[in-house]
Design a protein around this motif. Structure first.
Motif, PDB file in Angstrom:
ATOM      1  N   ASP A  12       0.796  -1.012   0.062  1.00 40.99           N
ATOM      2  CA  ASP A  12      -0.192   0.104   0.196  1.00 40.99           C
ATOM      3  C   ASP A  12       0.863   1.317  -0.026  1.00 40.99           C
ATOM      4  N   CYS A  13       0.352   2.102  -0.828  1.00 43.07           N
ATOM      5  CA  CYS A  13       1.085   3.111  -0.639  1.00 43.07           C
ATOM      6  C   CYS A  13       0.488   4.375  -1.487  1.00 43.07           C
ATOM      7  N   ALA A  14       0.639   5.798  -1.106  1.00 47.47           N
ATOM      8  CA  ALA A  14       0.571   6.987  -1.539  1.00 47.47           C
ATOM      9  C   ALA A  14       0.007   7.101  -3.123  1.00 47.47           C
ATOM     10  N   GLU A  15       1.482   6.596  -3.414  1.00 47.32           N
ATOM     11  CA  GLU A  15       1.546   6.562  -5.094  1.00 47.32           C
ATOM     12  C   GLU A  15       2.169   5.663  -5.768  1.00 47.32           C
ATOM     13  N   PRO A  16       0.528   4.914  -6.480  1.00 49.35           N
ATOM     14  CA  PRO A  16       1.182   3.690  -6.444  1.00 49.35           C
ATOM     15  C   PRO A  16       2.489   3.360  -8.322  1.00 49.35           C
ATOM     16  N   GLU A  17       1.894   4.735  -8.753  1.00 48.37           N
ATOM     17  CA  GLU A  17       3.178   5.179  -9.643  1.00 48.37           C
ATOM     18  C   GLU A  17       3.956   4.550  -9.770  1.00 48.37           C
ATOM     19  N   LYS A  18       4.771   5.182  -8.917  1.00 49.50           N
ATOM     20  CA  LYS A  18       5.881   5.988  -8.323  1.00 49.50           C
ATOM     21  C   LYS A  18       6.277   4.835  -8.111  1.00 49.50           C
ATOM     22  N   LEU A  19       5.692   4.640  -7.198  1.00 53.05           N
ATOM     23  CA  LEU A  19       6.554   3.557  -6.507  1.00 53.05           C
ATOM     24  C   LEU A  19       6.610   1.922  -7.090  1.00 53.05           C
ATOM     25  N   ALA A  20       5.667   1.941  -8.803  1.00 53.81           N
ATOM     26  CA  ALA A  20       6.259   0.562  -9.211  1.00 53.81           C
ATOM     27  C   ALA A  20       7.153   0.830 -10.343  1.00 53.81           C
ATOM     28  N   ALA A  21       7.156   2.634 -10.464  1.00 53.08           N
ATOM     29  CA  ALA A  21       8.723   2.581 -11.121  1.00 53.08           C
ATOM     30  C   ALA A  21       9.778   2.708 -10.678  1.00 53.08           C
ATOM     31  N   PHE A  22       9.471   2.592  -9.363  1.00 54.83           N
ATOM     32  CA  PHE A  22      11.296   2.743  -8.926  1.00 54.83           C
ATOM     33  C   PHE A  22      11.538   0.817  -8.800  1.00 54.83           C
ATOM     34  N   TYR A  23      10.197   0.043  -8.272  1.00 56.67           N
ATOM     35  CA  TYR A  23      10.375  -1.222  -8.556  1.00 56.67           C
ATOM     36  C   TYR A  23      10.845  -2.067  -9.298  1.00 56.67           C
ATOM     37  N   LYS A  24       9.908  -1.715 -10.696  1.00 59.98           N
ATOM     38  CA  LYS A  24       9.572  -2.398 -12.092  1.00 59.98           C
ATOM     39  C   LYS A  24      12.038  -1.558 -12.807  1.00 59.98           C
ATOM     40  N   ASP A  25      12.031  -0.218 -12.307  1.00 58.00           N
ATOM     41  CA  ASP A  25      13.241  -0.523 -12.523  1.00 58.00           C
ATOM     42  C   ASP A  25      14.764  -1.312 -11.740  1.00 58.00           C
ATOM     43  N   LEU A  26      14.397  -1.377 -10.549  1.00 62.88           N
ATOM     44  CA  LEU A  26      15.084  -2.437  -9.898  1.00 62.88           C
ATOM     45  C   LEU A  26      15.543  -3.453 -10.381  1.00 62.88           C
ATOM     46  N   LEU A  27      14.070  -4.676 -10.631  1.00 65.39           N
ATOM     47  CA  LEU A  27      14.441  -5.293 -10.247  1.00 65.39           C
ATOM     48  C   LEU A  27      14.159  -5.421 -12.123  1.00 65.39           C
ATOM     49  N   GLY A  28      14.736  -5.112 -12.983  1.00 69.15           N
ATOM     50  CA  GLY A  28      14.381  -5.488 -14.814  1.00 69.15           C
ATOM     51  C   GLY A  28      12.949  -6.210 -14.811  1.00 69.15           C
ATOM     52  N   ALA A  29      12.106  -5.441 -14.531  1.00 69.84           N
ATOM     53  CA  ALA A  29      10.517  -5.472 -14.762  1.00 69.84           C
ATOM     54  C   ALA A  29       9.226  -5.165 -15.603  1.00 69.84           C
ATOM     55  N   GLU A  30       8.629  -5.413 -15.981  1.00 68.51           N
ATOM     56  CA  GLU A  30       7.506  -5.628 -16.887  1.00 68.51           C
ATOM     57  C   GLU A  30       6.428  -4.819 -16.497  1.00 68.51           C
ATOM     58  N   GLU A  31       4.993  -4.452 -16.380  1.00 64.96           N
ATOM     59  CA  GLU A  31       3.973  -3.460 -16.095  1.00 64.96           C
ATOM     60  C   GLU A  31       2.926  -4.900 -16.767  1.00 64.96           C
ATOM     61  N   THR A  32       2.384  -5.407 -15.423  1.00 67.04           N
ATOM     62  CA  THR A  32       1.862  -6.689 -16.307  1.00 67.04           C
ATOM     63  C   THR A  32       0.727  -6.048 -16.024  1.00 67.04           C
ATOM     64  N   ASP A  33      -0.309  -4.798 -15.624  1.00 67.04           N
ATOM     65  CA  ASP A  33      -1.286  -4.770 -15.325  1.00 67.04           C
ATOM     66  C   ASP A  33      -1.523  -3.294 -14.336  1.00 67.04           C
ATOM     67  N   ALA A  34      -2.610  -2.188 -14.987  1.00 70.46           N
ATOM     68  CA  ALA A  34      -2.332  -1.124 -14.179  1.00 70.46           C
ATOM     69  C   ALA A  34      -4.335  -0.593 -14.193  1.00 70.46           C
ATOM     70  N   THR A  35      -4.507   0.077 -13.284  1.00 72.48           N
ATOM     71  CA  THR A  35      -5.768   0.769 -12.678  1.00 72.48           C
ATOM     72  C   THR A  35      -6.016   2.209 -12.146  1.00 72.48           C
ATOM     73  N   ALA A  36      -6.334   2.819 -11.875  1.00 70.92           N
ATOM     74  CA  ALA A  36      -6.756   4.074 -11.539  1.00 70.92           C
ATOM     75  C   ALA A  36      -6.366   3.860 -10.121  1.00 70.92           C
ATOM     76  N   ASN A  37      -6.183   3.076  -8.974  1.00 69.31           N
ATOM     77  CA  ASN A  37      -5.706   2.159  -7.870  1.00 69.31           C
ATOM     78  C   ASN A  37      -4.931   1.458  -7.646  1.00 69.31           C
ATOM     79  N   ARG A  38      -4.270   0.810  -8.915  1.00 67.84           N
ATOM     80  CA  ARG A  38      -3.399  -0.477  -8.533  1.00 67.84           C
ATOM     81  C   ARG A  38      -2.366  -1.144  -9.947  1.00 67.84           C
TER      82      ARG A  38
END
Length: 130
Positions: A12-38
């Protein structure tokens, strides 16, 4: 077949887009799903994480006792110095340094939203003898 299968780690976090970007870059991951709140990501090795919007989320204060740990993640790296440079360049910050000797050397960090995680040195694998 098991009744329950492993799913996804959700922070849980206030800004999921920003936190997802951090872990995406750290882990070399890809985004698999995104909604307004997740936002959900998956790393090349199949590890899945999601980040859920909670406007009232407060970062844990670990290692201080004022707030519970809430969650703790462990990641593996061969070169801890290189991993630390990557974490900091992406907006993470070191927590108290703990340089345990041996194969379990680890370092603690906080992601941009304050969740703690550890990067541990991977254990060197030697050929089996005997």
């Amino acid at each position: 077949m098991p009744t329950v299968l492993a799913g996804v780690v959700v922070l849980d976090c206030a800004e999921p887009e920003k936190l997802a970007a951090f872990y995406k870059d750290l882990l070399g991951a890809e985004e698999t799903d995104a909604t307004a709140n997740r936002v959900e990501i998956r790393s090349a090795d199949g590890f899945r994480m999601a980040f859920r919007r909670d406007v009232n989320a407060t970062p844990p204060s670990w290692p201080r006792p004022e707030n519970s740990l809430q969650v703790h993640l462990d990641f593996l790296a061969q070169d801890l110095d290189e991993a630390e440079r990557r974490v900091v360049s992406l907006g993470g910050r070191p927590l108290e340094a703990r340089e345990a000797p041996g194969p379990f050397e680890e370092r603690g960090y906080a992601d941009p939203a304050g969740h703690s995680f550890t990067v541990r040195r991977t254990r060197a694998t030697a050929p089996k003898q005997g």
